[in-house]
Design an enzyme around this catalytic site. Sequence first.
Site, PDB file in Angstrom:
ATOM      1  N   GLU A  17      -5.045   1.822   2.708  1.00  0.00           N
ATOM      2  CA  GLU A  17      -4.984   0.698   3.654  1.00  0.00           C
ATOM      3  C   GLU A  17      -5.040   1.179   5.091  1.00  0.00           C
ATOM      4  O   GLU A  17      -5.640   0.517   5.955  1.00  0.00           O
ATOM      5  CB  GLU A  17      -3.696  -0.099   3.405  1.00  0.00           C
ATOM      6  CG  GLU A  17      -3.588  -1.400   4.207  1.00  0.00           C
ATOM      7  CD  GLU A  17      -2.922  -1.238   5.560  1.00  0.00           C
ATOM      8  OE1 GLU A  17      -2.914  -2.226   6.326  1.00  0.00           O
ATOM      9  OE2 GLU A  17      -2.421  -0.128   5.855  1.00  0.00           O
ATOM     10  N   GLU A  18      -4.425   2.319   5.377  1.00  0.00           N
ATOM     11  CA  GLU A  18      -4.374   2.810   6.748  1.00  0.00           C
ATOM     12  C   GLU A  18      -5.744   3.217   7.286  1.00  0.00           C
ATOM     13  O   GLU A  18      -5.909   3.392   8.496  1.00  0.00           O
ATOM     14  CB  GLU A  18      -3.409   4.004   6.851  1.00  0.00           C
ATOM     15  CG  GLU A  18      -1.964   3.689   6.485  1.00  0.00           C
ATOM     16  CD  GLU A  18      -1.270   2.794   7.503  1.00  0.00           C
ATOM     17  OE1 GLU A  18      -1.905   2.432   8.517  1.00  0.00           O
ATOM     18  OE2 GLU A  18      -0.099   2.450   7.274  1.00  0.00           O
ATOM     19  N   ASP A  23       6.312   0.734   6.654  1.00  0.00           N
ATOM     20  CA  ASP A  23       4.877   0.512   6.472  1.00  0.00           C
ATOM     21  C   ASP A  23       4.315   1.541   5.484  1.00  0.00           C
ATOM     22  O   ASP A  23       3.838   2.571   5.873  1.00  0.00           O
ATOM     23  CB  ASP A  23       4.178   0.618   7.832  1.00  0.00           C
ATOM     24  CG  ASP A  23       2.698   0.313   7.788  1.00  0.00           C
ATOM     25  OD1 ASP A  23       2.240  -0.285   6.798  1.00  0.00           O
ATOM     26  OD2 ASP A  23       1.990   0.692   8.744  1.00  0.00           O
ATOM     27  N   HIS A  35       0.825  -1.214   0.000  1.00  0.00           N
ATOM     28  CA  HIS A  35       0.000   0.000   0.000  1.00  0.00           C
ATOM     29  C   HIS A  35       0.852   1.253   0.000  1.00  0.00           C
ATOM     30  O   HIS A  35       1.960   1.281   0.562  1.00  0.00           O
ATOM     31  CB  HIS A  35      -1.013   0.007   1.153  1.00  0.00           C
ATOM     32  CG  HIS A  35      -0.410   0.077   2.528  1.00  0.00           C
ATOM     33  ND1 HIS A  35      -0.123   1.268   3.159  1.00  0.00           N
ATOM     34  CD2 HIS A  35      -0.067  -0.901   3.407  1.00  0.00           C
ATOM     35  CE1 HIS A  35       0.355   1.021   4.361  1.00  0.00           C
ATOM     36  NE2 HIS A  35       0.413  -0.280   4.537  1.00  0.00           N
ATOM     37  N   ASP A  40       1.277 -10.479   1.218  1.00  0.00           N
ATOM     38  CA  ASP A  40       1.095  -9.097   1.664  1.00  0.00           C
ATOM     39  C   ASP A  40       2.038  -8.843   2.841  1.00  0.00           C
ATOM     40  O   ASP A  40       2.777  -9.727   3.270  1.00  0.00           O
ATOM     41  CB  ASP A  40      -0.371  -8.883   2.075  1.00  0.00           C
ATOM     42  CG  ASP A  40      -0.737  -7.405   2.249  1.00  0.00           C
ATOM     43  OD1 ASP A  40       0.069  -6.531   1.882  1.00  0.00           O
ATOM     44  OD2 ASP A  40      -1.843  -7.133   2.763  1.00  0.00           O
ATOM     45  N   ASP A  80      -0.254   4.456   0.979  1.00  0.00           N
ATOM     46  CA  ASP A  80      -0.549   5.501   1.962  1.00  0.00           C
ATOM     47  C   ASP A  80       0.177   5.269   3.280  1.00  0.00           C
ATOM     48  O   ASP A  80       0.625   4.160   3.602  1.00  0.00           O
ATOM     49  CB  ASP A  80      -2.049   5.620   2.206  1.00  0.00           C
ATOM     50  CG  ASP A  80      -2.665   4.353   2.792  1.00  0.00           C
ATOM     51  OD1 ASP A  80      -2.235   3.248   2.390  1.00  0.00           O
ATOM     52  OD2 ASP A  80      -3.567   4.464   3.630  1.00  0.00           O
TER      53      ASP A  80
END
Length: 507
Positions: free
Chosen positions: A191-192, A157, A125, A218, A127
């Site tokens: 995703e966040e 992350d 991801h 993932d 974001d």
Amino acid sequence: MARPYVCVLTLAALLLLGFATISRSKYPSGKERQRASRIPSQFSQEERVAMKEALKGAIQIPTVSFGPGEFNTTALAEFGKYVRKAFPAVFKTSFIQHEVVGEYSHLFTIQGSDPSLQPYMLLAHIDVVPASDQGWEVPPFSGLERDGFIHGRGTLDNKNSVMAILQALELLLVRKYIPRRSFLIALGHDEEVSGANGAQKISALLQARGTQIAFIVDEGGFILDNFIPNFKKPFAMVSVSEKGSINLMLQVNMTPGHSSAPPKETSIGILAAAVSRLEQTPVPNTSGNGPLKKLLQQLANEFSFPTNIVLNNLWLFWPLVSRLMERNYIMNALARTTTAITMFNAGVKENVIPSVAQATVNFRIHPAQTVQEVLELVKNIVADDRVQFHVLSAFEPLPVSPSDDQAMGYQLLRQTLQSVFPEINIVAPGTCIANTDSRHYVNLTTGIYRFNPIYLQPQDFRRMSIQLVHGEAIGRQQLSLKEGNGAWWTSGWRQNELYIRKSTKQD
């Protein structure tokens, strides 16, 4: 992180080649693995500099998700342009189809030469969570390299994975790589904040097309170093499941009043007592036959006596071991549904007794339980009709993906991991205690595996936007269990050392 990023990139490259050449019925033989390992893991100096600079540039774009539907859309659009420029071969290759989904997420379909092989998919991801201006040694969107690390939001992350996957594919394409097995790359942009506009829409698109996926990889697992007391060897935990979640609001309504003549109980007092009961009464440990038990069994022979005997006989010692794990905050989170009081709101003025008090509690649900089961437990623990319960959001834990010898995705990931990290001789299944975009893809595959090839130590959790309270053993804490023959097993922590002994009486 400069060196760890190269490891992520190497793993991604090996995954791309290894996954794309496997047969439908089995994971690679030793010969096939040797062929996969010939993809160069030692890059030229020019390539090394380019890949680091690409990651730094990605970190400098503040692709922040503030809340559901609230994004830095300017940064997200800029990031889309950035990856096009950084990875020209990915966007120009004829057998790669690129689609933008939900305005800012990206879906790549890489067509293999054998259409009979079921494709796999890699997730990451774009974001990141917001970052305040205060409390940073290095600005959060600087991408500054210092002491061998690249600093900033997304380094762990999850822009490291985004850039590694695309960089690996770019380098493979430059080396005239043509996959046999098709695969997909899905890069979500929210995703966040639950992934409703990104991963969820990508999944819906693929389901509408009738796409079925062999397995998915993932984020969500790491190489864990020094997480278990007295266990000094790092080991890799590949998460084969993921916790569910409940955001529950507790509310108490009472008659308001003035502080000069207070009633016996106030809304704040009633709610505080309810919240205290939740903290003092954890949801029961339910990890009996799940991934955690398999993890401990794999680690058993790495311990010295008597811990190795205990872990090799969990059929007998499981109550003892599960109680001990509760004293380590990470192991406790792996073992049970956790309870976290995250918000408390009440009062408008120092001399006014409020009519309403509210608290928000986040439960991360162990795969052995359901949302409804946890809600019933919570109501029984609070046991006060004056407390109202309002479910703000909830979703079930994900199914446990297979990790046996026939689980193609898991075994490929394990073999690839050990080829990149030869010092790791233990790869074990585990549970992801956070939530990822992978939960939106459960209708596409039965094999979802979460792993980020980075060494992680307990203190490194502070580098990510996860705040955990570290409960350490203080003084002499112990647990005693009585056998049927009258003997007592006593165990606990003393000065950070685990002790286990048998005696004829309780300590």
